[in-house]
Design a protein around this motif. Sequence first.
Motif, PDB file in Angstrom:
ATOM      1  N   GLU A  13       0.723  -0.975   0.040  1.00 42.68           N
ATOM      2  CA  GLU A  13      -0.035   0.022   0.064  1.00 42.68           C
ATOM      3  C   GLU A  13       0.783   1.177   0.288  1.00 42.68           C
ATOM      4  OE1 GLU A  13      -2.489  -0.289   3.160  1.00 42.68           O
ATOM      5  OE2 GLU A  13      -3.904  -2.046   2.354  1.00 42.68           O
ATOM      6  N   THR A  14       1.994   1.171   0.709  1.00 43.69           N
ATOM      7  CA  THR A  14       2.817   2.306   0.794  1.00 43.69           C
ATOM      8  C   THR A  14       3.443   2.658  -0.700  1.00 43.69           C
ATOM      9  OG1 THR A  14       3.212   1.873   3.185  1.00 43.69           O
ATOM     10  CG2 THR A  14       4.997   3.557   1.925  1.00 43.69           C
ATOM     11  N   LEU A  15       4.052   1.598  -1.214  1.00 45.50           N
ATOM     12  CA  LEU A  15       4.616   1.602  -2.737  1.00 45.50           C
ATOM     13  C   LEU A  15       3.418   1.968  -3.742  1.00 45.50           C
ATOM     14  CD1 LEU A  15       6.967  -1.428  -2.562  1.00 45.50           C
ATOM     15  CD2 LEU A  15       7.679   0.842  -2.098  1.00 45.50           C
ATOM     16  N   GLU A  16       2.351   1.594  -3.339  1.00 43.82           N
ATOM     17  CA  GLU A  16       1.314   2.049  -4.307  1.00 43.82           C
ATOM     18  C   GLU A  16       0.986   3.368  -4.324  1.00 43.82           C
ATOM     19  OE1 GLU A  16      -1.607   1.337  -7.387  1.00 43.82           O
ATOM     20  OE2 GLU A  16       0.125   0.091  -6.533  1.00 43.82           O
ATOM     21  N   GLN A  17       1.070   4.258  -3.271  1.00 46.79           N
ATOM     22  CA  GLN A  17       0.885   5.620  -3.244  1.00 46.79           C
ATOM     23  C   GLN A  17       1.674   6.373  -4.031  1.00 46.79           C
ATOM     24  OE1 GLN A  17       0.419   7.416   0.659  1.00 46.79           O
ATOM     25  NE2 GLN A  17       0.544   5.245   1.803  1.00 46.79           N
ATOM     26  N   ILE A  18       3.096   5.764  -4.355  1.00 44.26           N
ATOM     27  CA  ILE A  18       3.879   6.411  -5.202  1.00 44.26           C
ATOM     28  C   ILE A  18       3.702   6.082  -6.534  1.00 44.26           C
ATOM     29  CG2 ILE A  18       6.568   6.839  -5.733  1.00 44.26           C
ATOM     30  CD1 ILE A  18       7.042   5.431  -2.821  1.00 44.26           C
ATOM     31  N   GLY A  65       6.254  13.550   5.442  1.00 48.64           N
ATOM     32  CA  GLY A  65       5.669  12.301   5.677  1.00 48.64           C
ATOM     33  C   GLY A  65       4.995  11.631   4.593  1.00 48.64           C
ATOM     34  N   GLN A  66       4.541  12.444   3.659  1.00 49.38           N
ATOM     35  CA  GLN A  66       3.971  11.986   2.440  1.00 49.38           C
ATOM     36  C   GLN A  66       4.297  11.961   1.055  1.00 49.38           C
ATOM     37  OE1 GLN A  66       0.780  10.118   2.755  1.00 49.38           O
ATOM     38  NE2 GLN A  66       1.565  10.193   4.850  1.00 49.38           N
ATOM     39  N   ARG A  67       5.609  12.733   1.122  1.00 47.11           N
ATOM     40  CA  ARG A  67       6.426  12.747  -0.020  1.00 47.11           C
ATOM     41  C   ARG A  67       6.855  11.463  -0.640  1.00 47.11           C
ATOM     42  NH1 ARG A  67      10.736  17.034   2.119  1.00 47.11           N
ATOM     43  NH2 ARG A  67      10.763  15.366   3.657  1.00 47.11           N
ATOM     44  N   SER A  68       7.120  11.508  -1.638  1.00 46.01           N
ATOM     45  CA  SER A  68       7.482  10.113  -2.323  1.00 46.01           C
ATOM     46  C   SER A  68       8.827   9.685  -1.435  1.00 46.01           C
ATOM     47  CB  SER A  68       7.892  10.048  -3.774  1.00 46.01           C
ATOM     48  OG  SER A  68       6.766  10.201  -4.475  1.00 46.01           O
ATOM     49  N   VAL A  69       9.898  10.466  -1.125  1.00 45.70           N
ATOM     50  CA  VAL A  69      11.035   9.944  -0.439  1.00 45.70           C
ATOM     51  C   VAL A  69      10.582   9.589   0.890  1.00 45.70           C
ATOM     52  CG1 VAL A  69      11.627  12.255   0.324  1.00 45.70           C
ATOM     53  CG2 VAL A  69      13.333  10.909  -0.112  1.00 45.70           C
ATOM     54  N   SER A  73      11.144   5.723   2.576  1.00 46.51           N
ATOM     55  CA  SER A  73      11.545   5.486   3.828  1.00 46.51           C
ATOM     56  C   SER A  73      10.642   4.467   4.933  1.00 46.51           C
ATOM     57  CB  SER A  73      11.929   6.877   4.500  1.00 46.51           C
ATOM     58  OG  SER A  73      12.492   6.529   5.747  1.00 46.51           O
ATOM     59  N   LYS A  74       9.421   4.890   4.754  1.00 46.53           N
ATOM     60  CA  LYS A  74       8.377   4.344   5.225  1.00 46.53           C
ATOM     61  C   LYS A  74       8.354   2.688   5.009  1.00 46.53           C
ATOM     62  CE  LYS A  74       3.314   4.234   6.438  1.00 46.53           C
ATOM     63  NZ  LYS A  74       2.241   4.841   6.112  1.00 46.53           N
ATOM     64  N   ALA A  75       8.187   2.590   3.698  1.00 45.97           N
ATOM     65  CA  ALA A  75       8.364   1.139   3.329  1.00 45.97           C
ATOM     66  C   ALA A  75       9.470   0.434   3.770  1.00 45.97           C
ATOM     67  CB  ALA A  75       8.112   1.257   1.722  1.00 45.97           C
ATOM     68  N   PHE A  76      10.691   1.169   3.713  1.00 42.09           N
ATOM     69  CA  PHE A  76      11.936   0.585   4.280  1.00 42.09           C
ATOM     70  C   PHE A  76      11.735   0.039   5.531  1.00 42.09           C
ATOM     71  CE2 PHE A  76      16.889   1.165   4.955  1.00 42.09           C
ATOM     72  CZ  PHE A  76      17.037  -0.087   5.035  1.00 42.09           C
TER      73      PHE A  76
END
Length: 275
Positions: A13-18, A65-69, A73-76
Amino acid sequence: MASPQLDVDGIVETLEQIHQRGHSAHTVFRDWVKLMLFALQNRDDPYLEIVDNYRDRGDMDHPHGQRSVDLFSKAFGQLQERMAVTSADILGAVYEEYGMSSDAFGQHFTPHTVCKTMAEIAGVVNESNDTEDRQTVLDPTCGSGRMLLVAGRKQPEALFVGQDKDPLCARMTALNCCFLNLDAYVIQGDSLTVEFQGAWQTSYSSLGGSVRELDGEEVEELHEWVTDAFENTVEGDNQRSPDQGTDTGMEDRTPPVGMSVPSEQASLGAFDSSD
């Protein structure tokens, strides 16, 4: 589909946001893997070069916290949390699950239960067993490194060697070996033609695993060592009578970059068509 026992929905889900911001799923996953490797190696320049591709005005307008970078980091962090709980190939499971929405992925890796059986057939001993010599575990078509991780849980003190011609798979394996704190060499290249395009070394420490990409000279040294070890192993097998044991002829062949000498090889290559 991904292994059903592994919960990777949060990471996907985190990667899907990007992905929803106009980047292909495969590009997002590939860049995420590269960013993790560069971060673990403290390689700022290539890290920032990738980050710049996600810094258009619309992306930077998102709150902190919602930028792609931030999402990378969150996905990591989510990946590390899941790895700590399971010690399983979470990264490969994310690849399988996230890649279902893209034709650019196209690989499914050997199920964890099958990998466990394969490691047992290959003769990887439990860490509680007494052995005089260090095992070497080789997977010439390692995919995401799933079989090496399973073997690593059984014998964490072994030396692991993985190879895959897909650069993304090789990078995933390097990350997985680092996360599990294994001594390993991970090679990008075709194991059938013994061609090396690149390599990484992961090293055990009491503070956690480390990873570094080998330079051209070190890759060549690794190539010579692997080729020499394989040729002498085959020669020894051809000359050995059935009652002479399983010695691989590698006792006096020191790997490059200062790792200790392996003497018993548990090859997983018999199942190389699975990845």
